[in-house]
Enzyme design. Structure first.
Site: not given
Lengths: 272, 422
Positions: B50, B99
């Protein structure tokens, strides 16, 4: 004899209150056990002292300002112990026991002598009417304490300042339920007390209603509680509003219980 | 070979855009296959939640590979590059590894340290295994990422914050409602954190979960997962009266639930209490509703306050986590570097030469005096044997360098001949 017991009761109640308050701050299960034992013993002695006084006086010992607050304290402790054993809400004890102690202390401020009973009171209505009224008052005391606890807990949750009381007090729902149930039962008892009272008044004073100060105050509290009950059932008053109502209601009850007897005069004033 | 990451998350892109870029996991095969068939890309993983859509890929050429994936995202979802450009970020090599390690550890999440993203990354990885779009590098990379996340979780207190926020939500709800049985929870926006809180509430016996999301299909999907009921986003105020607990976490810029909505709903509910948890930033729910009787509103800062994890503590723990990550990147980078042919060929030759020398010396010393064998000739002979044996494998390694097959061979050679860095 009964007054000796009464002094023991006072000691137990004060010690019980102290332990309950200690429990509130320390939260050690052992303290709550000790507090319960002390308060229960106090209650047992209190019951004995009432029975003894009943036999010594020859009537139900709820006729003057020495007897009445003590009797109310007995009813309050009794109702509370019942609830604690049934629902295990120990934190309620920290709020109830001071009320009981104060009432017992108040009793001790008045003369403990057993006087001759006023002829008007010599009736089988005396125990019925007064016990109903006192039980009702005791249950309103419960609603009062639950109301105070509700306001504290609600303030903690609303203000997001989760203090130490947050964990110690029960949930809002539970406190509101106590408010609801004690209100319903208390109101029922109050109504019954007023009905029996007016029947007795018809016999004793010759009229169901005589605008006596205590009658008027009782009617006012009755109307007040009726309004709250109506609000709860029909409008959905609950939580904070109901808690405040219960607190104010109990203050009114206390006034009609003590204030009327000491400050105002009327047919209910039997000793001075 | 290089690792690159191209994507966007809740910090760079509004929810409307994130939704458009979403890859539903049930038909992830096609996009995965399309990415790996891009000329510069050899391995790929798609992480679509999401709050983020990211493609992790292995490429020969950073610049071209990145460009290919950017264009793929734009063309696959039919969103013009001009719209996408400002929201997309891309990392390569060191930064890309960093990351993904951060994402896996929950350091890049809306609520720092929330654990759900790790599960989502694991799911994404298992899909690449299913459709065979991952190989040596991604295997090693993802496994590394998982172990880094575990390390961060156990060695820092970063994760406790997120977990304890959902725990605090349950505890607060219990202080209000006493029991959560027969209570209805409404999720507005299906974010990582709200899903976590919803699961906690479900574990404590909540009766029903209503899920409203801007994209209805995702509400349906999450409803299936949690055993709840989907609701149309535009109708939330119509359903609001059924909800005892509302958890909101949308990316909306305005309040979704207003004060007068709540006042109206409360009348319908006969003032039964309502507990709102607003974990969205910016907030979804008008803070004024906390003043209404029997209504309790906690935003993300309030929840943090209850949990007692202050920003300073989180900052320190985050630094600790960063240090763990730095160390891991170094190790992984070293391994990645060895994957190209040249250093492998060099260490392979060294290993053979080492063995050859040892054996020649042994032979000469055992034949000492009694033999007329020329030490030089022996040397020449063994050297040439080794060269002959190594010739084909080495040319093979060099020609396949920087291909999927090549990485596989290099990795195999390193394992077979024990060339791992010591």
């Amino acid at each position: 004899m009964n007054t000796l017991f009464f002094k023991i009761v006072l000691v137990f109640y004060l010690a019980g209150t102290f332990s309950y308050l200690l429990y509130l701050f320390k939260q050690k299960p052992r303290i709550s056990k000790v507090a319960t034992i002390i308060l229960t013993s106090g209650f047992v002695f209190h019951t004995i002292s009432l029975i003894v006084r009943y036999f010594e006086a020859g009537y139900t010992p709820i006729t003057n300002l020495y007897e009445a607050p003590s009797f109310l304290a007995w009813a309050i402790v009794g109702v509370y112990l019942f609830i604690q054993f049934k629902y295990r809400i120990t934190s309620l004890g920290s709020f109830i026991s001071p009320v009981a102690s104060i009432l017992t202390l108040l009793s001790s401020a008045f003369s403990e002598e057993i006087g001759p009973l006023s002829p008007v009171l010599r009736s089988f209505w005396l125990p019925i009417h007064v016990i109903l009224a006192f039980l009702g008052d005791a249950i309103f005391a419960l609603a009062f304490c639950a109301g105070v606890m509700y306001l504290i807990q609600e303030h903690q949750i609303k203000s997001k300042k989760i203090g130490s009381f947050y964990h110690r007090l029960p949930s809002l729902k539970l406190l509101d339920d106590i408010n609801h149930y004690s209100l319903t039962i208390g109101f029922l008892l109050l109504t019954m007390a007023m009905v029996t009272g007016s029947i007795w008044a018809r016999h004793a004073w010759g009229a169901f209603w005589s605008w006596d100060a205590k009658q008027v105050w009782s009617l006012l509290t009755w109307v007040f509680y009726a309004a709250l009950l109506h609000g709860r059932i029909n409008i959905g008053w609950r939580g904070r509003v109901a808690a405040i109502f219960a607190i104010l209601g109990f203050l009114a009850v206390m006034f009609s219980f003590l204030g009327v007897n000491t400050l105002l005069s009327g047919l209910h004033t039997y000793d001075r | 070979m290089h690792i690159i990451v191209v994507g966007l998350n809740h910090k760079t892109a509004p929810v409307e855009l994130r939704e458009k870029l979403h890859f539903p996991s049930e038909n992830i095969e096609e996009p995965l296959k399309r990415v790996t068939s891009l000329p510069q890309i050899s391995e790929a993983l798609i992480l679509s939640t999401c709050n983020r859509v990211e493609i992790v890929a292995v490429t020969r050429d950073i610049r071209e590979g990145t460009e290919e994936i950017r264009n793929f995202l734009s063309s696959y979802h039919g969103i013009p590059m001009s719209r996408l450009d400002s929201c997309l970020y891309s990392y390569d090599s060191y930064d890309a590894i960093k990351h993904i390690f951060q994402v896996a550890s929950g350091l890049d999440s809306m609520v720092m340290g929330e654990p759900q993203i790790l599960g989502q990354l694991k799911d994404a990885y298992s899909l690449t295994n299913k459709y065979k779009t991952s190989d040596v590098i991604l295997h090693r990379f993802l496994h590394r990422a998982f172990s880094v996340a575990k390390k961060v979780r156990t060695e820092t207190k970063i994760a406790t914050s997120a977990v304890s926020i959902s725990y605090a939500a349950v505890e607060l709800a219990k202080k209000i409602f006493d029991t959560l049985k027969n209570k209805v929870v409404m999720l507005i926006g299906a974010g990582e954190m709200s899903e976590l809180a919803a699961r906690h509430l479900l574990n404590h016996g909540v009766k029903e979960i209503l899920i409203a999301n801007r994209t209805y299909s995702r509400a349906v999907k999450l409803a299936e997962e949690l055993g709840g009921r989907p609701a149309v986003f535009e109708d939330i105020t119509l359903f609001l009266d059924q909800a005892d607990i509302v958890i909101s976490s949308t990316g909306s810029a305005h309040y979704i639930i207003r004060s007068d909505d709540v006042v109206r709903v409360l009348k319908i509910r006969k003032h039964k209490p309502m507990f709102f948890i607003d974990i969205a930033v910016p907030r979804d729910i008008d803070p004024k509703i906390n003043d209404i009787s029997n209504v309790y509103l906690y935003d993300i800062d309030d929840m943090e306050g209850v949990v007692g994890t202050n920003i300073k503590m989180r900052g320190e723990e985050a630094k600790k986590a960063e240090r763990i990550i730095e160390k891991e990147i170094e190790q992984f980078n070293k391994w990645l570097g060895t994957l190209s042919a040249v250093p492998t060929v060099i260490s392979l030759r060294e290993r053979f030469e080492e063995i050859r020398k040892k054996e020649v010396e042994k032979t000469i010393s055992s034949l000492n005096g009694s033999s007329k064998i020329d030490a030089k000739a022996l040397d020449a002979l063994t050297t040439s044997i080794i060269n002959k044996i190594l010739h084909y494998p080495v040319t093979q390694l060099k020609t396949l360098d920087n291909t999927r097959e090549g990485n596989y061979f290099v990795d195999a050679v390193r394992k077979l001949f024990d060339l791992e860095e010591k």
